[in-house]
Design an enzyme around this catalytic site. Structure first.
Site, PDB file in Angstrom:
ATOM      1  N   ASN A  63     -40.106 -41.756  15.017  1.00  0.00           N
ATOM      2  CA  ASN A  63     -39.156 -42.104  16.070  1.00  0.00           C
ATOM      3  C   ASN A  63     -39.907 -42.348  17.378  1.00  0.00           C
ATOM      4  O   ASN A  63     -40.920 -41.700  17.671  1.00  0.00           O
ATOM      5  CB  ASN A  63     -38.027 -41.083  16.206  1.00  0.00           C
ATOM      6  CG  ASN A  63     -38.476 -39.653  16.362  1.00  0.00           C
ATOM      7  OD1 ASN A  63     -39.560 -39.285  15.934  1.00  0.00           O
ATOM      8  ND2 ASN A  63     -37.653 -38.839  16.983  1.00  0.00           N
TER       9      ASN A  63
ATOM     10  N   GLU B 171     -38.895 -42.700  21.262  1.00  0.00           N
ATOM     11  CA  GLU B 171     -37.826 -42.574  22.250  1.00  0.00           C
ATOM     12  C   GLU B 171     -38.204 -43.284  23.547  1.00  0.00           C
ATOM     13  O   GLU B 171     -39.322 -43.789  23.696  1.00  0.00           O
ATOM     14  CB  GLU B 171     -37.525 -41.084  22.475  1.00  0.00           C
ATOM     15  CG  GLU B 171     -36.993 -40.438  21.205  1.00  0.00           C
ATOM     16  CD  GLU B 171     -36.570 -38.988  21.378  1.00  0.00           C
ATOM     17  OE1 GLU B 171     -36.903 -38.376  22.414  1.00  0.00           O
ATOM     18  OE2 GLU B 171     -35.902 -38.470  20.453  1.00  0.00           O
TER      19      GLU B 171
ATOM     20  N   CYS C  62     -29.539 -41.617  10.244  1.00  0.00           N
ATOM     21  CA  CYS C  62     -28.327 -41.882  11.037  1.00  0.00           C
ATOM     22  C   CYS C  62     -27.575 -43.076  10.450  1.00  0.00           C
ATOM     23  O   CYS C  62     -28.070 -43.776   9.555  1.00  0.00           O
ATOM     24  CB  CYS C  62     -28.697 -42.133  12.495  1.00  0.00           C
ATOM     25  SG  CYS C  62     -29.322 -43.798  12.818  1.00  0.00           S
TER      26      CYS C  62
ATOM     27  N   CYS D 104     -35.306 -44.986  15.619  1.00  0.00           N
ATOM     28  CA  CYS D 104     -35.526 -43.969  14.587  1.00  0.00           C
ATOM     29  C   CYS D 104     -36.764 -44.289  13.745  1.00  0.00           C
ATOM     30  O   CYS D 104     -37.196 -45.451  13.660  1.00  0.00           O
ATOM     31  CB  CYS D 104     -34.325 -43.898  13.650  1.00  0.00           C
ATOM     32  SG  CYS D 104     -32.826 -43.273  14.416  1.00  0.00           S
TER      33      CYS D 104
ATOM     34  N   GLU E 156     -37.022 -44.380  10.521  1.00  0.00           N
ATOM     35  CA  GLU E 156     -36.737 -45.249   9.378  1.00  0.00           C
ATOM     36  C   GLU E 156     -36.804 -46.717   9.773  1.00  0.00           C
ATOM     37  O   GLU E 156     -37.393 -47.553   9.074  1.00  0.00           O
ATOM     38  CB  GLU E 156     -35.338 -44.957   8.821  1.00  0.00           C
ATOM     39  CG  GLU E 156     -35.148 -43.555   8.272  1.00  0.00           C
ATOM     40  CD  GLU E 156     -34.670 -42.545   9.312  1.00  0.00           C
ATOM     41  OE1 GLU E 156     -35.103 -42.634  10.478  1.00  0.00           O
ATOM     42  OE2 GLU E 156     -33.865 -41.681   8.960  1.00  0.00           O
TER      43      GLU E 156
ATOM     44  N   CYS F  78     -29.390 -46.494  10.659  1.00  0.00           N
ATOM     45  CA  CYS F  78     -30.480 -46.602   9.682  1.00  0.00           C
ATOM     46  C   CYS F  78     -29.935 -46.801   8.271  1.00  0.00           C
ATOM     47  O   CYS F  78     -30.498 -47.558   7.480  1.00  0.00           O
ATOM     48  CB  CYS F  78     -31.381 -45.372   9.738  1.00  0.00           C
ATOM     49  SG  CYS F  78     -32.381 -45.330  11.247  1.00  0.00           S
TER      50      CYS F  78
END
Ligand code: THU
Length: 132
Positions: A42, A44, A86, A53, A55, A89
């Site tokens: 991830n 940010e 999430c 994310c 993924e 994803c």
């Protein structure tokens, strides 16, 4: 590749997570049909919604290198139970390979494996678009 090896790649990728805001580090390892593995973490951002994310980081690396079909992805985070992708994803994984195995795990090794399509029942897909 065995699941434990894919998980090991994800665990290693997690070390690179840039998560100064949530402090929740996630790693992913995506296994392409070619046999290649693409890792992700991830990433940010101070503008929170701009973060990505693990993924989708891995999917972006794979697609940008010409690989669009996947057999499995391992996802690892320091979650209480297996680290679940999430909703966004899940949608992206289903875009490419709904049959792929999603290996969700945490640092303790609690693991749950489901097909991407099982994580997003009734998904909106390209076949729902009028000119697909
Ligand atoms: N996150 C992922 O990278 N993958 C998941 O499967 C769950 C959540 C990230 C997004 C954000 O950077 C942090 O974890 C907290 O939500």
């Amino acid at each position: 590749m065995e699941d434990k090896d894919l998980i090991a790649h994800a665990r290693e990728a997690r070390e690179y997570a840039y998560a100064p805001y949530s402090r929740f580090q996630v790693g992913a390892a995506l296994h392409g049909r070619s046999g290649r593995v693409y890792t992700g973490c991830n990433v940010e951002c101070a503008s929170y919604p701009a973060g990505t994310c693990a993924e989708r980081c891995a999917v972006g690396k794979a697609v940008s290198e010409g690989e669009t079909e996947f057999t499995a992805i391992a996802v690892i985070g320091d979650s209480q139970g297996p680290c679940a992708p999430c909703g966004i994803c899940r949608q992206v994984l289903c875009e490419f390979s709904p049959d792929m195995r999603v290996i969700m795990t945490n640092l303790e090794g609690d693991t749950l494996i489901l097909a991407a399509s099982e994580l997003l029942p009734g998904a909106f897909t390209k076949t729902d678009l009028p000119d697909a």
